[in-house]
Write an enzyme that holds these catalytic residues in place. Structure first.
Site, PDB file in Angstrom:
ATOM      1  N   TYR A   1      -9.137  10.252   0.146  1.00  0.00           N
ATOM      2  CA  TYR A   1      -9.818   9.905  -1.109  1.00  0.00           C
ATOM      3  C   TYR A   1     -11.022  10.820  -1.370  1.00  0.00           C
ATOM      4  O   TYR A   1     -11.364  11.071  -2.515  1.00  0.00           O
ATOM      5  CB  TYR A   1     -10.309   8.456  -1.074  1.00  0.00           C
ATOM      6  CG  TYR A   1      -9.326   7.420  -1.544  1.00  0.00           C
ATOM      7  CD1 TYR A   1      -8.032   7.372  -1.034  1.00  0.00           C
ATOM      8  CD2 TYR A   1      -9.697   6.476  -2.498  1.00  0.00           C
ATOM      9  CE1 TYR A   1      -7.140   6.404  -1.454  1.00  0.00           C
ATOM     10  CE2 TYR A   1      -8.801   5.506  -2.926  1.00  0.00           C
ATOM     11  CZ  TYR A   1      -7.533   5.474  -2.405  1.00  0.00           C
ATOM     12  OH  TYR A   1      -6.646   4.520  -2.825  1.00  0.00           O
TER      13      TYR A   1
ATOM     14  N   LYS B   1      -0.167   7.794  11.031  1.00  0.00           N
ATOM     15  CA  LYS B   1       1.044   8.615  10.918  1.00  0.00           C
ATOM     16  C   LYS B   1       0.880   9.747  11.928  1.00  0.00           C
ATOM     17  O   LYS B   1       0.893  10.938  11.580  1.00  0.00           O
ATOM     18  CB  LYS B   1       1.177   9.110   9.465  1.00  0.00           C
ATOM     19  CG  LYS B   1       2.472   9.831   9.156  1.00  0.00           C
ATOM     20  CD  LYS B   1       3.683   8.922   9.084  1.00  0.00           C
ATOM     21  CE  LYS B   1       4.952   9.739   8.923  1.00  0.00           C
ATOM     22  NZ  LYS B   1       6.185   8.944   9.019  1.00  0.00           N
TER      23      LYS B   1
ATOM     24  N   ASP C   1       4.940   4.020   7.993  1.00  0.00           N
ATOM     25  CA  ASP C   1       6.231   3.683   7.374  1.00  0.00           C
ATOM     26  C   ASP C   1       6.837   2.449   8.037  1.00  0.00           C
ATOM     27  O   ASP C   1       7.326   1.533   7.364  1.00  0.00           O
ATOM     28  CB  ASP C   1       7.203   4.886   7.413  1.00  0.00           C
ATOM     29  CG  ASP C   1       7.271   5.580   8.765  1.00  0.00           C
ATOM     30  OD1 ASP C   1       6.479   5.235   9.677  1.00  0.00           O
ATOM     31  OD2 ASP C   1       8.116   6.482   8.925  1.00  0.00           O
TER      32      ASP C   1
ATOM     33  N   ASP D   1      -5.065   1.068   1.337  1.00  0.00           N
ATOM     34  CA  ASP D   1      -4.904   0.753  -0.081  1.00  0.00           C
ATOM     35  C   ASP D   1      -3.490   0.231  -0.324  1.00  0.00           C
ATOM     36  O   ASP D   1      -3.284  -0.804  -0.960  1.00  0.00           O
ATOM     37  CB  ASP D   1      -5.158   2.019  -0.910  1.00  0.00           C
ATOM     38  CG  ASP D   1      -4.973   1.773  -2.394  1.00  0.00           C
ATOM     39  OD1 ASP D   1      -5.493   0.751  -2.882  1.00  0.00           O
ATOM     40  OD2 ASP D   1      -4.307   2.592  -3.062  1.00  0.00           O
TER      41      ASP D   1
ATOM     42  N   ASP E   1      -2.097  -4.041  -0.742  1.00  0.00           N
ATOM     43  CA  ASP E   1      -1.372  -4.555  -1.920  1.00  0.00           C
ATOM     44  C   ASP E   1      -0.052  -5.191  -1.477  1.00  0.00           C
ATOM     45  O   ASP E   1       0.359  -6.233  -1.997  1.00  0.00           O
ATOM     46  CB  ASP E   1      -1.043  -3.431  -2.917  1.00  0.00           C
ATOM     47  CG  ASP E   1      -2.124  -3.252  -3.973  1.00  0.00           C
ATOM     48  OD1 ASP E   1      -3.304  -3.517  -3.652  1.00  0.00           O
ATOM     49  OD2 ASP E   1      -1.800  -2.850  -5.107  1.00  0.00           O
TER      50      ASP E   1
HETATM   51  C1  IPM Z   1      -8.507  -0.653  -4.697  1.00  0.00           C
HETATM   52  C2  IPM Z   1      -8.154   0.154  -5.908  1.00  0.00           C
HETATM   53  C3  IPM Z   1      -8.977   1.428  -5.888  1.00  0.00           C
HETATM   54  C4  IPM Z   1      -8.631   2.184  -4.640  1.00  0.00           C
HETATM   55  C5  IPM Z   1      -8.819   2.306  -7.139  1.00  0.00           C
HETATM   56  C6  IPM Z   1      -9.078   1.539  -8.400  1.00  0.00           C
HETATM   57  C7  IPM Z   1      -9.685   3.523  -7.063  1.00  0.00           C
HETATM   58  O1  IPM Z   1      -6.794   0.404  -5.960  1.00  0.00           O
HETATM   59  O2  IPM Z   1      -9.683  -1.035  -4.557  1.00  0.00           O
HETATM   60  O3  IPM Z   1      -7.621  -0.922  -3.892  1.00  0.00           O
HETATM   61  O4  IPM Z   1      -7.638   2.925  -4.612  1.00  0.00           O
HETATM   62  O5  IPM Z   1      -9.360   2.045  -3.646  1.00  0.00           O
HETATM   63 MN    MN Z   2      -5.646  -0.585  -4.400  1.00  0.00          MN
END
Ligand code: IPM
Ligand code: MN
Length: 352
Positions: free
Chosen positions: A143, A189, A221, A245, A249
């Site tokens: 990032y 990885k 993976d 990240d 999710d």
């Molecule tokens: C998160 C979001 C952020 C990230 C984005 C909005 C920059 O997806 O907080 O998970 O990738 O960290």
């Molecule tokens: Mn995110």
């Protein structure tokens, strides 16, 4: 005692869900005899519109002079075509994470019994329960590494980690494991990436200080696959910025809705609390967003920044109660009756 909190509602559903979290915080404050003083700042698209930049200097100052920061969400289609550094994500949220040195992102996911049916997995896959804390490195990795660039022919990002960066996030992971099921799965990885070899070696070294914690390593993976095959095996997932990240999710989806997943971003002085989900522009302004992720993030603020565990637990258990009572926003309703964002906030505030 009055706690000064920087409030950055941001874009999309941010302002709507933020309002509910402040409602709940005020209800808790009245119960436990504390006070909050909220100071609002602009970040993201709204800051671009108002100040011409996604992170005005005044917002950074406001955050660094507050006890903690509560953030809603940022971004939306209106600002998607700006150059990357001027966009709400890179120029706003990531710049703020960097400037507050927020290096550790904690994302707890659990499945609430009452909404188990929302989990996309077959019921028998969840028989061992699901209670995962992702500990994501937040201020380094791909990032932030430089050089990065994009033109018509080339796109480039740089993935870089120092041993010091890995060590400090690893310690957060092992410490968190102490009060949980004492198991850390470090995700990397290392069969391909040099940063991951450093990651793995460093985590191994830190693990020596935590003999009571079980450590295993998993390639990312495989981790993505294991999360849907057998999520109960995970306690702490310790990983870098990009993998965290993605996997957070994925684990949130197991719990049924991204609208339930809070997060704490811990720094060296000031911490920031925000839902893990995004600004959901498609439902913004309709009063139907689930405020629970934002409300639980406020709970995490009480726990991690104000060290007021009693107040934090009031929020966590109020959410438990309201979900158990059957109240549902649209994202968790499975076609049944729904309540609005503010009705959900009212119900939680009423039982803190
Ligand atoms: C998160 C979001 C952020 C990230 C984005 C909005 C920059 O997806 O907080 O998970 O990738 O960290
Ligand atoms: Mn995110």
């Amino acid at each position: 005692m009055s706690h000064r909190i920087a409030v950055l509602p941001g874009d999309g559903i941010g302002p709507e869900v933020m309002k509910e979290s402040l409602k709940v915080l005020d209800a808790v404050a009245a119960k436990v005899g504390i006070e909050f003083e909220y100071a609002e700042g602009a970040i993201g698209g709204i800051a671009i519109d108002q100040y011409g930049t996604p992170l005005p200097e005044s917002t950074v100052k406001l955050c660094s002079s507050s006890e903690a920061v509560l953030l809603g969400s940022i971004g939306g289609p209106k600002w998607d075509n700006l150059p990357p550094e001027k966009r709400p994500e890179l120029g706003g949220l990531l710049a703020l994470r960097k400037s507050l040195n927020l290096f550790a992102n904690l994302r707890p996911v659990k499945v609430y019994d009452a909404v188990k049916g929302l989990c996309p997995l077959a019921a028998d896959r969840l028989s061992g329960g699901l209670d995962i804390l992702t500990v994501r490195e937040l201020s380094g990795g791909i990032y932030f590494g430089t050089p990065k660039k994009v033109d018509d022919t080339t796109g480039m990002d740089t993935m870089i980690y120092s041993a010091g960066e890995v060590e400090r996030i690893a310690r957060i992971g092992f410490e968190a494991a102490k009060s949980r099921r004492k198991k850390v799965t470090s995700v990397d990885k290392a069969n391909v990436l040099h940063t991951s070899i450093l990651w793995r070696n460093t985590v191994e070294r830190v693990a020596k200080d935590y003999p009571e914690i079980e450590l295993n390593h998993m390639y990312v993976d495989n981790a993505a696959m294991q999360l849907i095959l057998d999520p109960s095996q995970f306690d702490i997932i310790l990983t870098g910025n990009l993998f965290g990240d993605i996997l957070s999710d994925e684990s949130a989806a197991l719990a049924g809705s991204l609208g339930m997943l809070p997060s704490a971003s811990l720094g060296t002085e000031i911490n920031l609390f925000e839902p893990s989900g995004g600004s959901a522009p498609d439902i913004a302004g309709k009063g139907i967003a689930n405020p629970i992720a934002q409300i639980l993030s406020a709970g995490m603020m009480l726990e991690y920044s104000l060290a007021n565990i009693d107040a934090a637990k009031r929020i966590y258990s109020a959410v438990d109660k309201v979900i158990a009572s059957g109240l549902r926003t649209a994202d968790i309703a499975s076609g049944g009756e729904t309540v609005s964002t503010s009705e959900m906030g009212d119900a939680i505030a009423a039982v803190v």
